[in-house]
Design an enzyme around this catalytic site. Structure first.
Site, PDB file in Angstrom:
ATOM      1  N   GLU A 162       0.848  -1.192   0.000  1.00 59.20           N
ATOM      2  CA  GLU A 162       0.000   0.000   0.000  1.00 59.20           C
ATOM      3  C   GLU A 162       0.880   1.236   0.000  1.00 59.20           C
ATOM      4  O   GLU A 162       1.813   1.346   0.793  1.00 59.20           O
ATOM      5  CB  GLU A 162      -0.934   0.000   1.210  1.00 59.20           C
ATOM      6  N   CYS A 217     -11.331   5.008   1.067  1.00 59.67           N
ATOM      7  CA  CYS A 217     -12.671   5.166   1.654  1.00 59.67           C
ATOM      8  C   CYS A 217     -12.628   5.647   3.102  1.00 59.67           C
ATOM      9  O   CYS A 217     -13.250   6.650   3.442  1.00 59.67           O
ATOM     10  CB  CYS A 217     -13.466   3.878   1.533  1.00 59.67           C
ATOM     11  N   HIS A 258     -45.508   3.089  10.092  1.00 56.99           N
ATOM     12  CA  HIS A 258     -45.953   4.484  10.009  1.00 56.99           C
ATOM     13  C   HIS A 258     -45.432   5.258  11.208  1.00 56.99           C
ATOM     14  O   HIS A 258     -45.473   4.745  12.328  1.00 56.99           O
ATOM     15  CB  HIS A 258     -47.482   4.548   9.984  1.00 56.99           C
TER      16      HIS A 258
END
Length: 526
Positions: free
Chosen positions: A96, A104, A506
């Site tokens: 890396e 990210c 709801h």
């Protein structure tokens, strides 16, 4: 050699500090378990012959370190395939360049949403009187905004460090370049070099922000989203060059912090990948929020220095125009990180746009080399990169999985959110698919009325001759959550009547789906 180990420091000065560190350690343990759940180890048959022979018959003898698996790039797909292979007992190395965990958690998805949340709070505070709450004058402390973001990022990096160390794989921090097929030389961040050879190599190279070739633009030291998320000051006037998803998110966030903002878009609408009605609604919302939008603008020169004074000269339909600002932020697409790393030496071919050529199993043109994520030309979302990992993992294990016909959702974190899955009207027309379209304004969703956020709409596309759902778009509060309901129905092959007749809680945003699908036009009779 740079290897990551899991270390936790404890402050021993006070009991309160000890308790706080213990709480953070416990939270880290929980986050580690929940964020990166382990799956069943994969069984992979690995040839182990020395020296190794290439398909051409050429034999390579080298003093390089030998690994069963070498992953170049530790982003979403790269880190997951590395963890999986190492956990299965395979000798694995990850190379890396700079970011532990990839872009990210460090500079993209997570930090941007963190900053956008701070901007949302600022927006709410400006409208407290409408909620019956009185407050004093509002100021934005960008140093505090940045610190909040940094603390989250540091926590995520800590989780990744622990995971890399726990799996026992080698994490090599440095820049890698192919010097032979499946052989990578790494210029280490701490100095020196290493040469790693892999029986298999996985590419997870990522992309970077594109800086258009406009005279003076690069010399002006423009911001990208990476630098914008690190600002400890508030730009007086931010000029955003590009009206795509990243540009829209950043433009609205900085407007809410208090900057004057102008969005300059080359195309005829914002969010060019969306239907015109969606783009027009976003445009209206931005204008209502005090953001200037310039469409159809061809920027041909830039002078000055971002952070001080910049001027953009452009051609528009009404004529020439000069827009001045304190800062310029470029959001003009992405460029794959595939150049200058010896992919040609590795036998890995690129397409005309510079992305790695892959088949539906993400195999490259080089034997035993795979590419995943952005660099493979996959849709540029972290959740797609994760699925790329799953495609490669399953094929290594002898299971059949491909990138064909994936149903990919996405969400743009403007406010209200924009989310889509499946077809939109533009794509359906392009492909000659007959559809029925049904729309519902957010004013008809009771939850939206309850919270006072009624901008936007829902829109569904249905097959003209059946009850199959072909696509869904929502511009509204929590659209990213609502879209998961429709995506699940599509994956299950559920007709729209299943959502229409469902008993949904709801008052929630998802409840609006029952109203939307209750108003579907009749089937088209052949």
């Amino acid at each position: 050699m740079t290897m990551l180990t899991a270390k936790r420091s404890h402050n021993t000065l006070t009991t309160d500090n000890e308790a706080e560190h213990q709480r953070r350690d416990q939270a880290l343990d929980v986050a580690l378990e929940l964020t990166f759940p382990a799956s069943d180890p994969i069984a992979i048959s690995v040839p182990t012959s020395e020296p190794r022979a290439l398909d051409s018959g050429q034999v390579i003898m080298s003093d390089g370190e030998h690994f069963e698996n070498v992953i170049l790039g530790g982003g979403e797909a790269g880190k997951y395939i590395a963890w999986e292979l190492a956990r299965a007992g395979r000798r694995t190395a990850v190379i890396e360049r700079a970011l532990v965990g990839g872009s990210c958690p460090n500079v993209a998805c997570m930090p941007s949403k963190n900053v956008i949340r701070s901007a949302k709070v600022a927006e709410l505070l400006r409208h407290t009187a409408g909620f019956g709450v009185r407050t004093g004058a509002l100021t934005t402390d960008m140093e505090a905004v940045r610190q909040r973001k940094r603390e989250m990022v540091e926590g995520l990096i800590g989780i990744h460090r622990t995971r890399f160390a726990t799996n026992g794989l080698e994490f090599v921090l440095g820049e890698g370049r192919f010097v032979a097929p499946r052989t990578i030389e790494v210029r280490l961040a701490e100095g020196g070099t290493r040469r790693l050879e892999g029986e298999r190599v996985f590419l997870n190279l990522g992309t970077r922000a594109t800086i258009p070739d406009i005279p003076g633009l690069a010399a002006s030291a423009p911001l990208t989203h990476v630098e914008a998320l690190e600002l400890d000051r508030l730009p007086a006037h931010l000029v955003v060059l590009g009206g795509g998803y990243v540009g829209l998110e950043m433009a609205q966030a900085f407007r809410r912090f208090g900057s004057q903002v102008t969005v300059v878009q080359h195309g005829s609408q914002l969010a060019t990948r969306e239907d015109p009605d969606v783009a027009e609604a976003i445009h209206a919302i931005f204008v209502e929020d005090g953001i200037e939008v310039v469409l159809g603008a061809e920027t041909y020169s830039v002078d000055g220095h971002s952070g001080d004074r910049v001027r953009l000269r452009m051609r528009t339909a009404p004529g020439e125009r000069v827009i001045g600002g304190s800062d310029v932020l470029v959001s003009a697409g992405r460029t794959p990180n595939t150049q200058g790393i010896g992919l040609d030496v590795a036998g890995v071919e690129l397409d005309s746009r510079g992305y790695v050529k892959v088949n539906e199993r993400l195999e490259t043109t080089a034997p035993s080399v795979w590419a995943m994520g952005d660099c493979a030309g996959s849709p540029q979302f972290t959740h797609v990169a994760f699925d790329d990992f799953r495609v490669v993992r399953d094929n290594l294990a002898g299971r059949e999985r491909t990138t064909r016909d994936r149903l990919i959702p996405y969400c743009v974190f403007i406010d209200p959110q924009l989310a889509r899955v499946g077809l939109d009207e533009t794509e359906a027309k392009r492909r000659g698919i007959d559809v029925r379209v049904v729309r519902l304004p957010m004013t008809s969703v009771l939850r939206a009325r309850a919270i006072g956020e009624m901008r936007g709409f829902m829109k569904a596309l249905l097959d003209a001759r059946s009850d199959r759902i072909l696509g869904f778009t929502m511009l509204g509060p929590e659209a990213g959550e609502v879209i998961a309901v429709v995506q699940t129905a599509m994956l299950a092959g559920l007709p729209h009547t299943g959502l229409r007749d469902a008993i949904l809680t709801h008052p929630t945003m998802a409840e609006g789906l029952t109203v939307l699908f209750a108003n579907v036009p009749p089937l088209l009779v052949s």
